[in-house]
Scaffold this active site. Sequence first.
Site, PDB file in Angstrom:
ATOM      1  CB  SER A 152      -0.871   0.010   1.261  1.00 32.84           C
ATOM      2  OG  SER A 152      -1.494   1.262   1.461  1.00 32.84           O
ATOM      3  CE1 TYR A 165      -4.851  -1.766   4.876  1.00 33.30           C
ATOM      4  CE2 TYR A 165      -3.631   0.292   4.702  1.00 33.30           C
ATOM      5  CZ  TYR A 165      -4.231  -0.801   4.108  1.00 33.30           C
ATOM      6  OH  TYR A 165      -4.211  -0.920   2.742  1.00 33.30           O
TER       7      TYR A 165
END
Length: 289
Positions: A152, A165
Amino acid sequence: MARETDNRDRDAFAGGVAVITGAGSGIGAGLARRAGELGMTVVVTDINQEGAARTVGEIEAAGGKAEALRVDVSQPEELDRLAETVFARHGEVRLLINNAGIETVGYTWEVPAARWEATLNINLHGVIHGVRAFVPRMIESGKEAWIGNLSSVGAFGAMPAQTAYVVTKHAVQSFTECLYLEMQLKGLPIHVSAIVPGMIRTNIFNAEAGDGEPAHSQAHRRAMFEMMRDYGMDLDEGCRLFLEQMAEKKFWAHSQPDQSEQIIAGRIRFLQEQIPPIMPDIALQIARD
């Protein structure tokens, strides 16, 4: 140019078997649909059996081949069973994408232990054990293969209230870099890519995805959801780009390279100048709202 790239996709993947985790929705579903379009037999896995079946239906409606399997990637033994089942049924896997993941919102000390463990087990351990379960069989087959792990843009920065996360994505990025080097060191025909989504329109910030989070996390989720909805890239376009770059054997597979470069540049500055962590503008905006 686009047609030439599409041909490279088909040359690399057509006729092969793809295994994609978390493919009942979001990026996983988009990648599964694209793999089906490229002529792959797609093993669609998800903890949500209905979601997996829905993705299979979409692939088959477009003329592709797919099957759905319920898999909880937080359980290593389920990934072992998945690998055993797929290789027994199909004999080989050309494309493995460890995609399954959840977003967790809340301040570090407020996120319940169960939600912390779920985030680590799904986002990080699911990738690690997906590789552990599949790679020995890929090596044994002797065939050329591709592995994509979902990183990400969050792997290159910091975001308050999305700590769980972000921690997992930093770890997945490091794991994927090491895996790439291991394949090089052993001279194996397995190409490894870090799939780096930027802002793509998915349901990861939907309110119902936040079960087990602190109650006040919903305002943060709503702000992020609205930003992705209004400014995010089309999901299928992003997934097409990911598989194009993987077919070209690139380590980095970006949806929005400019966005990635901007965030990575901030990370480089942080490391080179050893300044305090840089507060993202969006975090300040959410805090004000």
